[in-house]
Design a protein around this motif. Structure first.
Motif, PDB file in Angstrom:
ATOM      1  N   CYS A   1      -4.024  57.392 -56.568  1.00  0.00           N
ATOM      2  CA  CYS A   1      -2.979  57.133 -57.444  1.00  0.00           C
ATOM      3  C   CYS A   1      -1.688  57.323 -56.774  1.00  0.00           C
ATOM      4  N   VAL A   2      -1.411  58.612 -56.351  1.00  0.00           N
ATOM      5  CA  VAL A   2      -0.182  58.914 -55.555  1.00  0.00           C
ATOM      6  C   VAL A   2       0.093  58.056 -54.512  1.00  0.00           C
ATOM      7  N   LEU A   3      -0.994  57.954 -53.770  1.00  0.00           N
ATOM      8  CA  LEU A   3      -0.431  57.095 -52.636  1.00  0.00           C
ATOM      9  C   LEU A   3      -0.352  55.818 -52.645  1.00  0.00           C
ATOM     10  N   GLU A   4      -0.875  55.277 -53.710  1.00  0.00           N
ATOM     11  CA  GLU A   4      -0.749  53.737 -54.177  1.00  0.00           C
ATOM     12  C   GLU A   4       0.739  53.760 -54.821  1.00  0.00           C
ATOM     13  N   ALA A   5       1.088  54.626 -55.866  1.00  0.00           N
ATOM     14  CA  ALA A   5       2.527  54.622 -56.042  1.00  0.00           C
ATOM     15  C   ALA A   5       3.530  54.648 -54.998  1.00  0.00           C
ATOM     16  N   LEU A   6       3.274  55.534 -53.970  1.00  0.00           N
ATOM     17  CA  LEU A   6       4.131  55.777 -52.808  1.00  0.00           C
ATOM     18  C   LEU A   6       4.274  54.630 -51.832  1.00  0.00           C
ATOM     19  N   VAL A   7       3.154  54.016 -51.573  1.00  0.00           N
ATOM     20  CA  VAL A   7       3.026  52.761 -50.565  1.00  0.00           C
ATOM     21  C   VAL A   7       3.670  51.829 -51.241  1.00  0.00           C
ATOM     22  N   PHE A   8       3.275  51.262 -52.431  1.00  0.00           N
ATOM     23  CA  PHE A   8       3.980  50.048 -52.945  1.00  0.00           C
ATOM     24  C   PHE A   8       5.191  50.160 -53.665  1.00  0.00           C
ATOM     25  N   ALA A   9       5.782  51.284 -53.666  1.00  0.00           N
ATOM     26  CA  ALA A   9       7.312  51.696 -54.298  1.00  0.00           C
ATOM     27  C   ALA A   9       8.249  51.055 -53.084  1.00  0.00           C
ATOM     28  N   VAL A  10       7.663  51.164 -51.710  1.00  0.00           N
ATOM     29  CA  VAL A  10       8.176  50.671 -50.697  1.00  0.00           C
ATOM     30  C   VAL A  10       8.219  49.162 -50.080  1.00  0.00           C
ATOM     31  N   VAL A  11       6.659  48.833 -50.200  1.00  0.00           N
ATOM     32  CA  VAL A  11       6.141  47.726 -49.513  1.00  0.00           C
ATOM     33  C   VAL A  11       5.932  46.650 -50.802  1.00  0.00           C
ATOM     34  N   ASP A  12       6.367  45.317 -50.504  1.00  0.00           N
ATOM     35  CA  ASP A  12       6.061  44.313 -51.243  1.00  0.00           C
ATOM     36  C   ASP A  12       4.447  43.849 -50.566  1.00  0.00           C
ATOM     37  N   PRO A  13       3.591  43.675 -51.530  1.00  0.00           N
ATOM     38  CA  PRO A  13       2.440  42.775 -51.003  1.00  0.00           C
ATOM     39  C   PRO A  13       2.368  41.575 -50.590  1.00  0.00           C
ATOM     40  N   HIS A  14       3.542  40.886 -51.008  1.00  0.00           N
ATOM     41  CA  HIS A  14       3.494  39.425 -50.371  1.00  0.00           C
ATOM     42  C   HIS A  14       4.178  39.502 -49.131  1.00  0.00           C
ATOM     43  N   SER A  15       4.714  40.640 -48.582  1.00  0.00           N
ATOM     44  CA  SER A  15       5.466  40.767 -47.222  1.00  0.00           C
ATOM     45  C   SER A  15       4.188  41.066 -46.154  1.00  0.00           C
ATOM     46  N   LEU A  16       3.199  41.719 -46.735  1.00  0.00           N
ATOM     47  CA  LEU A  16       2.030  42.066 -45.692  1.00  0.00           C
ATOM     48  C   LEU A  16       1.416  40.792 -45.021  1.00  0.00           C
TER      49      LEU A  16
ATOM     50  N   TRP B   1      -1.708  39.971 -41.885  1.00  0.00           N
ATOM     51  CA  TRP B   1      -2.885  40.173 -41.107  1.00  0.00           C
ATOM     52  C   TRP B   1      -2.972  39.469 -39.977  1.00  0.00           C
ATOM     53  N   GLN B   2      -2.827  39.820 -38.746  1.00  0.00           N
ATOM     54  CA  GLN B   2      -2.877  39.140 -37.309  1.00  0.00           C
ATOM     55  C   GLN B   2      -1.976  37.942 -37.546  1.00  0.00           C
ATOM     56  N   GLY B   3      -0.775  38.314 -37.669  1.00  0.00           N
ATOM     57  CA  GLY B   3       0.467  37.442 -37.753  1.00  0.00           C
ATOM     58  C   GLY B   3       0.519  36.308 -38.865  1.00  0.00           C
ATOM     59  N   GLN B   4      -0.599  36.404 -39.823  1.00  0.00           N
ATOM     60  CA  GLN B   4      -0.551  35.490 -40.849  1.00  0.00           C
ATOM     61  C   GLN B   4      -0.670  36.219 -42.056  1.00  0.00           C
ATOM     62  N   SER B   5       0.317  35.878 -43.063  1.00  0.00           N
ATOM     63  CA  SER B   5       0.296  36.503 -44.484  1.00  0.00           C
ATOM     64  C   SER B   5      -0.847  36.368 -45.153  1.00  0.00           C
ATOM     65  N   LEU B   6      -1.216  37.355 -46.141  1.00  0.00           N
ATOM     66  CA  LEU B   6      -2.389  37.528 -46.841  1.00  0.00           C
ATOM     67  C   LEU B   6      -2.476  36.445 -47.823  1.00  0.00           C
ATOM     68  N   GLU B   7      -3.379  35.848 -48.199  1.00  0.00           N
ATOM     69  CA  GLU B   7      -3.561  34.771 -49.223  1.00  0.00           C
ATOM     70  C   GLU B   7      -4.057  35.347 -50.197  1.00  0.00           C
TER      71      GLU B   7
END
Length: 80
Positions: free
Chosen positions: A18-33, A35-41
């Motif tokens: 829970c803590v890791l999830e909150a920390l990571v996604f407070a900084v990272v937008d899932p749509h900007s991730l 994988w191998q040069g292509q955005s996640l669908e």
């Protein structure tokens, strides 16, 4: 592994995830991730869910290893 030992691993791992999830996604937008040069669908909710279970699995593994290492031995300590 007894139920008590299982819970003693999974509950702290859940809280850690829970803590890791909150920390990571407070900084990272899932749509900007990417994988191998292509955005996640995947939808944001899917990325959050997959990441949470990944974090939970890793923290459960770490907690299990800590419990294994902390397990007392059957022999008495030597008096050196």
């Amino acid at each position: 592994m007894t139920a008590q030992r299982t819970i003693s691993v999974l509950w702290p791992a859940f809280l850690g995830a829970c803590v890791l999830e909150a920390l990571v996604f407070a900084v990272v937008d899932p749509h900007s991730l990417q994988w191998q040069g292509q955005s996640l669908e995947l939808s944001r909710q899917s990325v959050y869910s997959l990441a949470f279970f990944g974090f939970w699995g890793v923290t459960a593994l770490v907690a299990s290893l800590a419990l294994l290492v902390a397990k007392p031995t059957d022999r008495p300590a030597s008096a050196d």
